[in-house]
Design a protein around this motif. Sequence first.
Motif, PDB file in Angstrom:
ATOM      1  N   ALA A  27       0.938  -1.291   0.108  1.00 41.03           N
ATOM      2  CA  ALA A  27       0.081  -0.156  -0.224  1.00 41.03           C
ATOM      3  C   ALA A  27       0.739   1.047  -0.039  1.00 41.03           C
ATOM      4  CB  ALA A  27      -0.832   0.027   1.094  1.00 41.03           C
ATOM      5  N   ASP A  28       0.297   2.251  -0.670  1.00 45.92           N
ATOM      6  CA  ASP A  28       0.971   3.694  -0.942  1.00 45.92           C
ATOM      7  C   ASP A  28       0.069   4.649  -0.484  1.00 45.92           C
ATOM      8  OD1 ASP A  28       3.370   2.722  -1.864  1.00 45.92           O
ATOM      9  OD2 ASP A  28       2.833   3.026  -3.871  1.00 45.92           O
ATOM     10  N   HIS A  29       0.605   5.850   0.108  1.00 49.95           N
ATOM     11  CA  HIS A  29      -0.074   7.180   0.218  1.00 49.95           C
ATOM     12  C   HIS A  29       0.165   7.944  -0.979  1.00 49.95           C
ATOM     13  CE1 HIS A  29      -1.478  10.516   2.458  1.00 49.95           C
ATOM     14  NE2 HIS A  29      -0.361  11.282   2.312  1.00 49.95           N
ATOM     15  N   TYR A  30      -1.043   8.539  -1.427  1.00 47.04           N
ATOM     16  CA  TYR A  30      -1.147   9.411  -2.740  1.00 47.04           C
ATOM     17  C   TYR A  30      -1.311  10.760  -2.217  1.00 47.04           C
ATOM     18  CZ  TYR A  30      -0.410   5.556  -6.097  1.00 47.04           C
ATOM     19  OH  TYR A  30      -0.208   4.616  -6.908  1.00 47.04           O
ATOM     20  N   THR A 119      -8.749   7.568  -1.408  1.00 51.54           N
ATOM     21  CA  THR A 119     -10.340   7.944  -1.598  1.00 51.54           C
ATOM     22  C   THR A 119     -10.433   9.342  -2.037  1.00 51.54           C
ATOM     23  OG1 THR A 119     -11.043   6.459   0.106  1.00 51.54           O
ATOM     24  CG2 THR A 119     -12.685   7.792  -0.851  1.00 51.54           C
ATOM     25  N   TYR A 120      -9.729  10.056  -1.573  1.00 48.67           N
ATOM     26  CA  TYR A 120      -9.492  11.531  -1.628  1.00 48.67           C
ATOM     27  C   TYR A 120      -9.059  11.825  -3.055  1.00 48.67           C
ATOM     28  CZ  TYR A 120      -8.162  16.448  -1.806  1.00 48.67           C
ATOM     29  OH  TYR A 120      -7.789  17.709  -2.260  1.00 48.67           O
ATOM     30  N   VAL A 121      -7.814  11.152  -3.397  1.00 47.39           N
ATOM     31  CA  VAL A 121      -7.118  11.254  -4.673  1.00 47.39           C
ATOM     32  C   VAL A 121      -8.083  10.962  -5.989  1.00 47.39           C
ATOM     33  CG1 VAL A 121      -5.338  10.302  -6.174  1.00 47.39           C
ATOM     34  CG2 VAL A 121      -4.834  11.322  -3.838  1.00 47.39           C
ATOM     35  N   GLN A 122      -8.854   9.758  -5.652  1.00 50.91           N
ATOM     36  CA  GLN A 122      -9.747   9.223  -6.844  1.00 50.91           C
ATOM     37  C   GLN A 122     -10.767  10.354  -6.963  1.00 50.91           C
ATOM     38  OE1 GLN A 122      -9.054   6.337  -9.047  1.00 50.91           O
ATOM     39  NE2 GLN A 122     -10.395   7.981  -9.789  1.00 50.91           N
ATOM     40  N   TRP A 123     -11.467  10.822  -5.887  1.00 49.11           N
ATOM     41  CA  TRP A 123     -12.381  11.734  -5.975  1.00 49.11           C
ATOM     42  C   TRP A 123     -12.261  13.015  -6.620  1.00 49.11           C
ATOM     43  CZ3 TRP A 123     -13.121  16.711  -4.238  1.00 49.11           C
ATOM     44  CH2 TRP A 123     -14.531  17.166  -4.213  1.00 49.11           C
ATOM     45  N   VAL A 124     -11.110  13.654  -6.412  1.00 49.32           N
ATOM     46  CA  VAL A 124     -10.377  14.563  -7.310  1.00 49.32           C
ATOM     47  C   VAL A 124     -10.342  14.588  -8.622  1.00 49.32           C
ATOM     48  CG1 VAL A 124      -8.367  16.292  -7.466  1.00 49.32           C
ATOM     49  CG2 VAL A 124      -9.205  15.802  -5.257  1.00 49.32           C
ATOM     50  N   PRO A 134      -5.059   6.087 -10.113  1.00 48.19           N
ATOM     51  CA  PRO A 134      -3.521   5.659  -9.284  1.00 48.19           C
ATOM     52  C   PRO A 134      -3.403   4.119  -9.570  1.00 48.19           C
ATOM     53  CG  PRO A 134      -5.092   7.125  -8.128  1.00 48.19           C
ATOM     54  CD  PRO A 134      -5.695   6.630  -9.162  1.00 48.19           C
ATOM     55  N   GLY A 135      -2.145   3.737  -9.004  1.00 44.72           N
ATOM     56  CA  GLY A 135      -1.803   2.240  -9.564  1.00 44.72           C
ATOM     57  C   GLY A 135      -2.601   1.370  -8.439  1.00 44.72           C
ATOM     58  N   PRO A 136      -2.043  -0.185  -8.693  1.00 45.63           N
ATOM     59  CA  PRO A 136      -2.772  -0.875  -7.637  1.00 45.63           C
ATOM     60  C   PRO A 136      -2.426  -0.658  -6.312  1.00 45.63           C
ATOM     61  CG  PRO A 136      -1.815  -1.969  -9.522  1.00 45.63           C
ATOM     62  CD  PRO A 136      -1.292  -0.500  -9.535  1.00 45.63           C
ATOM     63  N   ILE A 139      -4.462   1.473  -2.368  1.00 45.48           N
ATOM     64  CA  ILE A 139      -5.614   0.812  -1.418  1.00 45.48           C
ATOM     65  C   ILE A 139      -6.499   2.066  -1.021  1.00 45.48           C
ATOM     66  CG2 ILE A 139      -6.189  -0.892   0.227  1.00 45.48           C
ATOM     67  CD1 ILE A 139      -4.488  -1.985  -2.071  1.00 45.48           C
ATOM     68  N   GLY A 140      -7.901   1.814  -1.334  1.00 44.75           N
ATOM     69  CA  GLY A 140      -8.840   2.512  -0.668  1.00 44.75           C
ATOM     70  C   GLY A 140      -9.368   3.857  -1.656  1.00 44.75           C
ATOM     71  N   LYS A 141      -8.775   3.639  -2.969  1.00 44.34           N
ATOM     72  CA  LYS A 141      -9.225   4.418  -3.881  1.00 44.34           C
ATOM     73  C   LYS A 141     -10.767   4.460  -4.369  1.00 44.34           C
ATOM     74  CE  LYS A 141      -7.375   2.457  -8.089  1.00 44.34           C
ATOM     75  NZ  LYS A 141      -8.616   2.309  -8.951  1.00 44.34           N
ATOM     76  N   ASP A 142     -11.174   3.233  -4.381  1.00 40.55           N
ATOM     77  CA  ASP A 142     -12.342   2.657  -4.842  1.00 40.55           C
ATOM     78  C   ASP A 142     -13.438   2.795  -4.088  1.00 40.55           C
ATOM     79  OD1 ASP A 142     -11.583   2.622  -7.541  1.00 40.55           O
ATOM     80  OD2 ASP A 142     -10.931   0.564  -7.274  1.00 40.55           O
TER      81      ASP A 142
END
Length: 204
Positions: A27-30, A119-124, A134-136, A139-142
């Motif tokens: 897992a990464d922080h974006y 989640t925030y990154v994907q929302w933006v 973002p890549g695999p 975690i949490g983007k979806d």
Amino acid sequence: MTGITEKTAASVELRAARIPGIVGIIADHYWFVIDKGGEEKVKQRWEVWQNKDAGGQSWHYLHKNLKDWQSGVGNGPSRLEYCWYGLEAQSLIEAIETSPSQYPYVPCYRYWPGPNSNTYVQWVLDQARITEIPGPSAIGKDYLGLIGSKVSRQGLLFSTPVVGAAFSRGKYVIFQLMTLPFGWSMKPFRLLYPGLRLQQNKNR
């Protein structure tokens, strides 16, 4: 000349860094970095952080300039995943700068299943109608709550904390188990799995 003007006016980077501890294996922080151009070249870092009002300018869990724009989060350096210019950058800047009042999860944070930093990154990205994702390791983007679905320029998504699926014609097919992604992408063909870091570094 127009392209040169657009690229020197503003840019938005999507950066990522490994999360500390054993979770950092997969897992990464974006976060986003805004550069509006001009002589000062001041860069702004925007992200959701695990602690509320931790520093910089903050709105509950949403932070601006909590850390240096390229600093990691305690498990190695950050990496650049995407960079956008021109109209795409302007759309992202608008979505980011209005997010303190528009992002629905500002007062809420959960490591798993979300909402979290990814989640925030994907929302933006959704608000700005950006097709890259973002890549695999994001975690949490979806995260869409206990059960949710969406149709966007990025594709189709059905998501729950237990199982989910994402599809984009000609781009990727992904199945999720406990929010962890497994699948493949096309052009080029590549297997997708938890912990895969895609050094995409795509300039737009």
